[in-house]
Design an enzyme around this catalytic site. Sequence first.
Site, PDB file in Angstrom:
ATOM      1  N   LYS A  73       0.866  -1.223   0.039  1.00  0.00           N
ATOM      2  CA  LYS A  73      -0.146   0.088  -0.026  1.00  0.00           C
ATOM      3  C   LYS A  73       0.855   1.182  -0.047  1.00  0.00           C
ATOM      4  O   LYS A  73       0.730   2.051  -0.862  1.00  0.00           O
ATOM      5  CB  LYS A  73      -0.806   0.108   1.272  1.00  0.00           C
ATOM      6  N   ARG A 109     -10.071   0.911   8.603  1.00  0.00           N
ATOM      7  CA  ARG A 109      -9.469  -0.331   8.784  1.00  0.00           C
ATOM      8  C   ARG A 109     -10.548  -1.185   9.687  1.00  0.00           C
ATOM      9  O   ARG A 109     -10.183  -2.146  10.066  1.00  0.00           O
ATOM     10  CB  ARG A 109      -8.113  -0.340   9.760  1.00  0.00           C
ATOM     11  N   ARG A 148      12.265  -6.382   5.349  1.00  0.00           N
ATOM     12  CA  ARG A 148      12.018  -5.140   5.611  1.00  0.00           C
ATOM     13  C   ARG A 148      12.671  -5.188   7.248  1.00  0.00           C
ATOM     14  O   ARG A 148      13.163  -4.106   7.613  1.00  0.00           O
ATOM     15  CB  ARG A 148      10.663  -4.502   5.718  1.00  0.00           C
ATOM     16  N   ARG A 206      11.515  -2.098  11.837  1.00  0.00           N
ATOM     17  CA  ARG A 206      10.050  -1.913  12.564  1.00  0.00           C
ATOM     18  C   ARG A 206       9.762  -2.613  13.593  1.00  0.00           C
ATOM     19  O   ARG A 206       9.837  -4.123  13.493  1.00  0.00           O
ATOM     20  CB  ARG A 206       8.934  -1.742  11.363  1.00  0.00           C
ATOM     21  N   ARG A 221      -1.062  -9.251  13.030  1.00  0.00           N
ATOM     22  CA  ARG A 221      -1.584  -8.273  12.183  1.00  0.00           C
ATOM     23  C   ARG A 221      -2.393  -8.945  10.749  1.00  0.00           C
ATOM     24  O   ARG A 221      -3.308  -8.317  10.545  1.00  0.00           O
ATOM     25  CB  ARG A 221      -0.343  -7.515  11.629  1.00  0.00           C
TER      26      ARG A 221
END
Length: 186
Positions: A13, A88, A127, A133, A144
């Site tokens: 996204k 969301r 990532r 992160r 998630r």
Amino acid sequence: MNIVFLGPPGSGKGTQAVRLAKDLNITHLSTGDVLREAVKQGTDLGKQAEGYMTRGELVPDDLIIGLIEAKVASGELKNGFILDGFPRTMPQAESLSKMFDKNQISLDKAILLKVGDDEIMKRLKGRAQQEGRADDTEDVIKNRLEVYRQQTQPIEDYYRGRSILVDVQGEDTMDNVYKAVLEAAK
Ligand code: AP5
């Protein structure tokens, strides 16, 4: 052009929204980026949001809806926008529709990036190694994904029912996905 990007964590996204917003010269608003910045700055919003984000849960609706209301009221979105990471939950989607009706804003497209769980796990673990992160650990990624299925996926049908949802195959090179996103935005 007023667009919402939907898709599970790691579906691309942010990657696609940044590029599309630049090409269409419209505002890109990522609720995840706003929240991460608030955490970094240690604001009240950041302090309230941090625990939820670290666990891979959604921040409570009232906090996030307030944030979007402020953006709409500021006029920041008036020349077109991409909302990335909002709505969301169904209450967020319904609040957004009310906000838009009140401010005479129409939503043109909801673009859904479709990517399978294995590819998502691969991307986000990659990532994690580069950016570190806090929510890119295996257990939190799994949470998630589950949160997406339970709380966010119903929104797909909400926008499909309004005939503005466009599915995009997100499991391809970034450039090929972008071509499909451009087509979807027409
Ligand atoms: P948020 O920041 O929105 O996280 P997310 O939805 O989990 O999305 P990601 O940023 O992980 O993925 P993405 O789909 O943007 O993919 P990206 O382009 O980055 O939200 C974080 C947290 O904030 C939430 O868990 C929640 O706590 C809170 N929050 C945010 N909004 C909220 C809301 N509305 N309500 C309540 N809570 C909220 O790509 C991922 C990786 O893949 C990158 O490394 C990228 O380089 C790579 N990649 C991208 N495309 C490709 C491709 N085609 N091929 C290979 N690799 C690719």
